[in-house]
Design a protein around this motif. Structure first.
Motif, short mmCIF file in Angstrom:
data_model
loop_
_atom_site.label_atom_id
_atom_site.label_comp_id
_atom_site.label_asym_id
_atom_site.label_seq_id
_atom_site.Cartn_x
_atom_site.Cartn_y
_atom_site.Cartn_z
N GLN A 1 0.83 -1.20 0.00
CA GLN A 1 0.00 0.00 0.00
C GLN A 1 0.88 1.26 0.00
O GLN A 1 0.69 2.16 -0.80
CB GLN A 1 -0.90 -0.02 1.25
CG GLN A 1 -1.83 1.15 1.34
CD GLN A 1 -3.17 0.85 0.70
OE1 GLN A 1 -3.28 -0.01 -0.15
NE2 GLN A 1 -4.19 1.56 1.11
N TYR A 2 1.80 1.28 0.93
CA TYR A 2 2.66 2.45 1.08
C TYR A 2 4.12 2.01 1.03
O TYR A 2 4.51 1.08 1.74
CB TYR A 2 2.41 3.14 2.42
CG TYR A 2 0.96 3.42 2.73
CD1 TYR A 2 0.22 4.33 1.96
CD2 TYR A 2 0.32 2.80 3.78
CE1 TYR A 2 -1.09 4.59 2.25
CE2 TYR A 2 -1.00 3.06 4.08
CZ TYR A 2 -1.71 3.95 3.31
OH TYR A 2 -3.02 4.21 3.60
N SER B 1 2.44 -6.59 1.31
CA SER B 1 2.35 -5.98 2.64
C SER B 1 0.93 -6.17 3.16
O SER B 1 -0.03 -5.95 2.43
CB SER B 1 2.66 -4.48 2.58
OG SER B 1 3.98 -4.28 2.16
N HIS B 2 0.85 -6.54 4.40
CA HIS B 2 -0.46 -6.76 5.02
C HIS B 2 -0.59 -5.77 6.18
O HIS B 2 0.04 -5.94 7.22
CB HIS B 2 -0.54 -8.21 5.50
CG HIS B 2 -1.81 -8.55 6.19
ND1 HIS B 2 -2.02 -9.73 6.84
CD2 HIS B 2 -2.96 -7.85 6.34
CE1 HIS B 2 -3.22 -9.75 7.36
NE2 HIS B 2 -3.80 -8.61 7.08
N LEU B 3 -1.40 -4.75 5.96
CA LEU B 3 -1.57 -3.73 7.00
C LEU B 3 -2.47 -4.25 8.11
O LEU B 3 -3.55 -4.77 7.83
CB LEU B 3 -2.18 -2.46 6.41
CG LEU B 3 -1.44 -1.80 5.23
CD1 LEU B 3 -2.11 -0.49 4.85
CD2 LEU B 3 0.02 -1.57 5.56
N GLN C 1 -0.55 5.71 6.78
CA GLN C 1 0.57 5.75 5.84
C GLN C 1 1.94 5.76 6.52
O GLN C 1 2.82 4.99 6.12
CB GLN C 1 0.42 6.95 4.89
CG GLN C 1 1.52 7.03 3.86
CD GLN C 1 1.22 8.03 2.77
OE1 GLN C 1 0.11 8.52 2.67
NE2 GLN C 1 2.18 8.31 1.94
N HIS D 1 3.27 -3.07 -7.39
CA HIS D 1 2.15 -2.18 -7.07
C HIS D 1 2.43 -1.45 -5.77
O HIS D 1 2.71 -2.08 -4.76
CB HIS D 1 0.85 -2.98 -6.91
CG HIS D 1 0.50 -3.79 -8.11
ND1 HIS D 1 -0.18 -3.26 -9.18
CD2 HIS D 1 0.75 -5.07 -8.42
CE1 HIS D 1 -0.33 -4.21 -10.09
NE2 HIS D 1 0.22 -5.31 -9.66
N MET E 1 0.80 2.25 -3.83
CA MET E 1 0.01 3.46 -3.98
C MET E 1 0.89 4.71 -3.98
O MET E 1 0.65 5.66 -4.70
CB MET E 1 -1.01 3.57 -2.84
CG MET E 1 -2.02 2.43 -2.80
SD MET E 1 -3.05 2.36 -4.26
CE MET E 1 -4.09 3.77 -3.97
N GLU F 1 2.47 -0.24 -11.23
CA GLU F 1 1.21 0.48 -11.05
C GLU F 1 1.20 1.18 -9.70
O GLU F 1 1.59 0.59 -8.68
CB GLU F 1 0.04 -0.49 -11.12
CG GLU F 1 -1.30 0.18 -10.96
CD GLU F 1 -2.43 -0.82 -11.04
OE1 GLU F 1 -2.49 -1.57 -12.02
OE2 GLU F 1 -3.24 -0.86 -10.10
N GLY F 2 0.76 2.41 -9.69
CA GLY F 2 0.67 3.14 -8.43
C GLY F 2 -0.15 4.40 -8.61
O GLY F 2 -0.16 5.00 -9.69
N ALA F 3 -0.83 4.80 -7.56
CA ALA F 3 -1.67 5.99 -7.67
C ALA F 3 -0.81 7.25 -7.75
O ALA F 3 -0.84 7.98 -8.74
CB ALA F 3 -2.61 6.05 -6.48
N GLU F 4 -0.07 7.49 -6.70
CA GLU F 4 0.75 8.70 -6.66
C GLU F 4 2.22 8.39 -6.89
O GLU F 4 3.08 9.23 -6.72
CB GLU F 4 0.56 9.39 -5.31
CG GLU F 4 -0.88 9.76 -5.04
CD GLU F 4 -1.04 10.50 -3.72
OE1 GLU F 4 -0.88 9.86 -2.67
OE2 GLU F 4 -1.30 11.70 -3.75
#
Lengths: 267, 326
Positions: free
Chosen positions: B89-90, B129-131, B137, B157, B159, B175-178
């Motif tokens: 995720q981060y 990663s498992h949050l 973040q 991947h 974000m 792939e990533g958002a930001e």
């Protein structure tokens, strides 16, 4: 005949206007050029499908009655001239049934009425013109123009029948796609309409999964929706512009990408 | 890498300090446990109890150190054309070539609120990663560094990113958002990139199938060639510096962003550029060509250069398009 000749003459060809010799040359070219042949069949398909849109999205007769009343109040109609009860809102599809002789005076009258309304009710009218319909801020490709859709939907709501100001707003909204001189991105992006239910659901999912990212996704969503509206408005004014139609599809793909990035990956 | 080394040194130092402290505790005649001062000569606590207490303290210390370890390393043995996937995720993910049959993953944690789920199924390795619940973040960030066989297929991947890959020749998907995305010195593979607003930079990508999609991120392509090179962004800009070689199809599309292509004088390509509402220009001569697309001065141009071995399509709705000679 060349491809560019076909492209230039396409509107007349679709209207069935060209003479026999031209039509023969045109047919010969289509047989030898698959690209032009595809183009013509696509446009014919769009034209045929759009006719159904025109029939299904006609506004209530009350809208036209109120417009007529407004025009009479302004002194623009002196005699009891027959106002057609159900004129179409899709100028590209008027065809030869209406013709330019009828469109021009009605459009001029509507412009005059719209100008009067806008000058006397600046705030709501301007907002109404700049804001695409809240019910469908991102109309699908090939659908009727957003403002026309809004006009068609207004009579169904009780509020739209209630006051003269709303009739005026309706008039302004009707004018937007027909008479407004190409509102560009700045105007379109200045006022963000209410998000559609799908967008609300999307943002809600983002909020649940990653609250800190909601603002970012909302901004991106607004930008993509604004691009869609801008392109849709252009396509409405220029239905024969194939490149613009492609850009409209691209804009929708961008929105799909945004949904996908957000919902596929946020844990 | 420096962070990783420092983290390991720090772990070793803290453990040796703890051992010295415990040794001193055993050797001393007086020690303090909680509020109780123990004098070995006077206390009725026997030597066995003290040793037990010390061992318990030592074990607790070791467990605590392990729980907050900042770095974990995973190693996998793989065959040719392995498939490696990393999903976080981060955090950053960087990937470089290592040995031909081994994948080495180093994960650097910012907190213990994240777990790494990892598994190997044959030639396929999945890292994620498992949050844990309530992780945000700053605490959920995990940075990954991977050494992989150069021919491996890679899916990354994140974000937030950044994402980077270099000196590989397998297929890459990033792939990533930001996420800022950087790919360099890659050849013979597919390079697929998707971002929301992260900028994308590809440098020296040869003979590949390149596909970049971004909503508002800029796209920079330098010396990027292949049979198919496609980049699209909404409000971002596209900048290309290269020779459009390989006889490929190059398609760059923006909605409102500008497109600029910088090419050598001996470029060999068919060009078609059109902006619905923006301006279009080129500063070197193009041979006119027969096309079904009508040319509109200032809004579009069509023409060829050299042997026209590649096809270049530049499209924008309202952005400017410019083709310049280097």
């Amino acid at each position: 005949m060349t491809c560019s000749d076909v492209e230039r003459m396409l509107p007349e060809i679709l209207d069935g206007a060209p003479d026999g010799a031209f039509q023969t040359a045109f047919d010969l070219h289509l047989k030898s050029c698959p690209e032009c042949s595809d183009l013509v069949s696509d446009l014919k398909l769009i034209t045929n499908e759009a006719q159904y849109l025109a029939a299904s999205d006609e506004p209530s007769p009350r809208v036209w009655v109120r417009i007529e009343a407004q025009l009479r109040a302004e002194g623009l109609i002196r005699e009891a001239q027959p106002v057609r009860p159900r004129p179409t809102l899709v100028p590209a599809l008027l065809g030869r049934r209406w013709g330019a002789w009828l469109v021009a005076p009605v459009a001029a009258a509507l412009v005059a009425a719209g100008s009067y309304v806008v000058s006397h009710r600046p705030a709501p009218s301007v907002v109404q013109q700049q804001t695409p319909p809240s019910a469908s801020p991102a109309p699908s490709p090939g659908s009727q123009s957003s403002a026309a859709t809004e006009a068609a939907s207004l009579p169904a709501t009780p509020a739209s029948d209630a006051t003269a100001s709303e009739t005026a707003s309706t008039t302004a909204a009707v004018l937007a796609p027909v008479q407004q001189p190409a509102p560009r991105a700045a105007g379109a992006k200045a006022v963000e309409p209410v998000p559609s239910p799908e967008d609300e659901q999307f943002l809600s999912a983002v909020s649940t999964r990653a609250p800190s990212l909601r603002a970012t996704y909302e901004n991106q969503l607004q930008a993509v929706n604004a691009d869609i509206r801008e392109t849709q408005a252009y396509v409405d004014r220029n239905p024969g512009d194939i490149d613009a139609r492609q850009h409209l599809m691209d804009a929708y793909q961008q929105k799909a990408l945004l949904y996908q990035i957000a919902l596929d990956r946020i844990q | 890498m420096m962070n990783l080394v420092q983290s390991r040194k720090s772990d070793r130092q803290s453990r040796s300090q703890g051992q010295r402290f415990m040794s001193g505790l055993i050797r001393s005649n007086r020690c303090r446990v909680g509020h109780l001062t123990v004098d070995r000569r006077q206390s009725r606590i026997d030597r066995t109890s003290v040793v037990t207490l010390v061992l318990a303290c030592s074990l607790a210390s070791s467990l605590t150190a392990a729980a907050f370890a900042a770095t974990k390393e995973y190693r996998y043995t793989v065959g040719p054309h392995a498939n490696v996937s990393v999903d976080t995720q981060y955090g950053a993910i960087s990937i470089r070539p290592g040995s031909d049959n081994q994948v080495v993953v180093t994960a650097v944690f910012k907190s213990d609120n994240v777990e790494v789920d990892q598994q190997q199924n044959g030639n396929r390795i999945d890292i994620a990663s498992h949050l844990l619940h309530g992780t945000d973040q700053p605490t959920g960030q995990v940075d990954y560094e991977l050494l992989i066989p150069p021919d491996a297929t890679v899916n990354l991947h994140s974000m937030t990113g950044p994402l980077s890959a270099e000196r590989l020749h397998g297929d890459l998907t990033l792939e990533g958002a930001e996420a800022v995305v950087n790919v360099r010195d890659v050849e013979n593979g597919h390079v697929h990139v998707r971002t929301m607003r992260g900028p994308v930079t590809l440098i020296n990508v040869r003979n590949g199938h390149v596909e970049i999609s971004s909503i508002s991120g800029d796209v920079h392509l330098k010396s990027v060639t292949g049979t198919s090179v496609q980049a699209s962004t909404g409000s971002g800009k596209i900048f290309y510096d290269g020779d459009f070689s390989s006889g490929g199809d190059y398609t760059f599309i923006t909605h409102s962003g500008d497109i600029e292509a910088l090419v050598p004088a001996d470029v060999s390509a068919d060009f078609r550029a059109h902006s619905v509402l923006g301006r279009v220009q080129h500063d070197f001569p193009l041979k006119p060509q027969h096309s079904r697309f009508s040319e509109e001065v200032g809004r579009s141009f069509v023409g060829s250069a050299g042997q026209a071995s590649s096809e270049v399509v530049l499209r924008s709705f309202s952005g400017k398009i410019r083709l310049k000679q280097r």
